[in-house]
Design a protein around this motif. Structure first.
Motif, mmCIF file in Angstrom:
data_model
loop_
_atom_site.group_PDB
_atom_site.id
_atom_site.type_symbol
_atom_site.label_atom_id
_atom_site.label_comp_id
_atom_site.label_asym_id
_atom_site.label_seq_id
_atom_site.Cartn_x
_atom_site.Cartn_y
_atom_site.Cartn_z
ATOM 1 N N GLN A 138 119.961 -0.072 -30.758
ATOM 2 C CA GLN A 138 119.236 -0.255 -31.891
ATOM 3 C C GLN A 138 120.324 -2.052 -32.103
ATOM 4 O O GLN A 138 121.273 -1.595 -31.843
ATOM 5 C CB GLN A 138 119.808 0.365 -32.842
ATOM 6 C CG GLN A 138 118.998 2.033 -32.339
ATOM 7 C CD GLN A 138 119.254 2.862 -33.023
ATOM 8 O OE1 GLN A 138 120.676 2.881 -34.173
ATOM 9 N NE2 GLN A 138 118.496 4.231 -33.493
ATOM 10 N N LEU A 140 122.613 -3.717 -35.029
ATOM 11 C CA LEU A 140 123.536 -3.353 -35.710
ATOM 12 C C LEU A 140 123.678 -4.193 -37.186
ATOM 13 O O LEU A 140 123.783 -5.084 -36.740
ATOM 14 C CB LEU A 140 125.095 -3.753 -35.417
ATOM 15 C CG LEU A 140 125.310 -3.321 -33.926
ATOM 16 C CD1 LEU A 140 126.870 -3.270 -33.460
ATOM 17 C CD2 LEU A 140 125.631 -1.677 -34.703
ATOM 18 N N THR A 141 123.208 -3.362 -38.197
ATOM 19 C CA THR A 141 123.063 -4.351 -39.032
ATOM 20 C C THR A 141 123.925 -5.218 -39.565
ATOM 21 O O THR A 141 123.838 -6.690 -39.765
ATOM 22 C CB THR A 141 123.084 -3.602 -40.662
ATOM 23 O OG1 THR A 141 122.238 -2.779 -39.946
ATOM 24 C CG2 THR A 141 122.310 -3.982 -42.267
ATOM 25 N N THR A 142 125.981 -5.005 -39.346
ATOM 26 C CA THR A 142 126.515 -6.387 -39.976
ATOM 27 C C THR A 142 127.138 -6.154 -38.224
ATOM 28 O O THR A 142 127.449 -5.050 -37.836
ATOM 29 C CB THR A 142 127.686 -5.855 -40.466
ATOM 30 O OG1 THR A 142 126.708 -5.920 -42.040
ATOM 31 C CG2 THR A 142 128.967 -7.029 -41.162
ATOM 32 N N SER A 161 126.749 -6.862 -31.093
ATOM 33 C CA SER A 161 125.539 -7.010 -32.861
ATOM 34 C C SER A 161 124.588 -5.805 -31.964
ATOM 35 O O SER A 161 123.410 -5.393 -33.005
ATOM 36 C CB SER A 161 124.617 -8.109 -31.879
ATOM 37 O OG SER A 161 124.202 -8.623 -30.360
ATOM 38 N N HIS A 162 124.400 -4.584 -30.884
ATOM 39 C CA HIS A 162 123.200 -3.647 -30.728
ATOM 40 C C HIS A 162 124.328 -2.301 -30.057
ATOM 41 O O HIS A 162 125.755 -2.695 -29.866
ATOM 42 C CB HIS A 162 122.819 -4.025 -29.241
ATOM 43 C CG HIS A 162 121.611 -4.811 -29.694
ATOM 44 N ND1 HIS A 162 122.184 -6.912 -29.947
ATOM 45 C CD2 HIS A 162 120.279 -5.238 -30.031
ATOM 46 C CE1 HIS A 162 121.123 -7.612 -30.372
ATOM 47 N NE2 HIS A 162 119.925 -6.420 -30.126
#
Length: 257
Positions: A138, A140-142, A161-162
């Protein structure tokens, strides 16, 4: 799965029993700016376990290091910052320069280490198909700036980032990667076996990159970090986010005494 695991275990044994094993490390010496003497003499900042009293000098100039053997001209040594470092050899000894966030050190290796104490081998949990887990990969949104400590107490900022998301016994787990490359994804984790059946500071896991939003975490390939075999390594420690609240009885166990 079993044949692939046996090949990986054989590679691990060959790596750790060979002349360039972590078990052959003899020292890690942080370099001061300017001249650092190398040799077996007590006055040397980079102390060799044998050989001449003064073999030569490592000269640190900012982020660059030069090797000047006695009576010869100096040459620059490539550090491990961007790949394999340049090595200086003397009989059975070798040393090279490691770069740890701008701190430079000479790491000394004895390639004839096994003559003193041959490698005792590795122990593994029985292969377990249930610990080859397909997780969601997934975004990461931020992105997360994660402060990762190593065994020397230093911190390295890792941009994440994931995350790998999976379930064990109905419990949702998130595992954050230490690095994501073109050919592999690297995790550092600990679990309820850490300090008991497995190395106390946690274990490493390298897996293939994600495909179509899925990443395969095969904990049968979890392995001990270099600091399990030598005090002269600078291994990252698992961040609190990667402390698993259950035992993972798969992969490499504590090194044999």
């Amino acid at each position: 799965m079993r044949e692939d695991l046996m090949r990986w275990q054989a590679q691990r044994h060959a790596e750790l029993s060979g002349p360039d094993s972590w078990l052959g490390m003899q020292g890690l010496f942080w370099l001061e700016p300017g001249v650092n003497q190398v040799g077996s003499g007590e006055h040397c900042g980079v102390r060799l376990p044998s050989g001449p009293d003064h073999l030569g000098d490592l000269i640190r100039d900012g982020e660059r290091v030069y090797w000047q053997p006695l009576g010869d001209s100096a040459r620059e040594l490539q550090t491990d910052r961007f790949g394999s470092p340049a090595t200086v050899d003397h009989e059975n000894l070798a040393f090279f320069i490691v770069d740890r966030e701008g701190r430079l050190a000479a790491r000394v290796r004895d390639r004839n280490w096994a003559a003193r104490q041959p490698f005792a081998g590795l122990s593994y949990f029985p292969a377990a198909a249930e610990w080859a887990i397909e997780a969601e990969w997934q975004v990461l949104t931020t992105p997360l700036a994660m402060e990762v400590p190593n065994v020397t107490g230093e911190l390295k900022t890792v941009l994440v980032s994931h995350k790998a998301v999976f379930s064990v016994a109905g419990q949702r787990i998130e595992l954050l990667p230490m690095s994501v490359g073109e050919h592999e994804v690297f995790f550092v984790f600990r679990d309820r076996t850490s300090g008991k059946e497995t190395y106390g500071a946690g274990r490493f896991l390298k897996v293939s990159p994600a495909v179509d939003g899925k990443i395969r975490l095969d904990f049968n390939h979890a392995y001990n970090p270099p600091c399990a075999f030598t005090p002269f390594a600078t291994c990252p420690l698992p961040p609190p986010e990667n402390w698993l609240p259950f035992a993972v009885p798969a992969g490499e166990m504590k090194p044999r005494a």
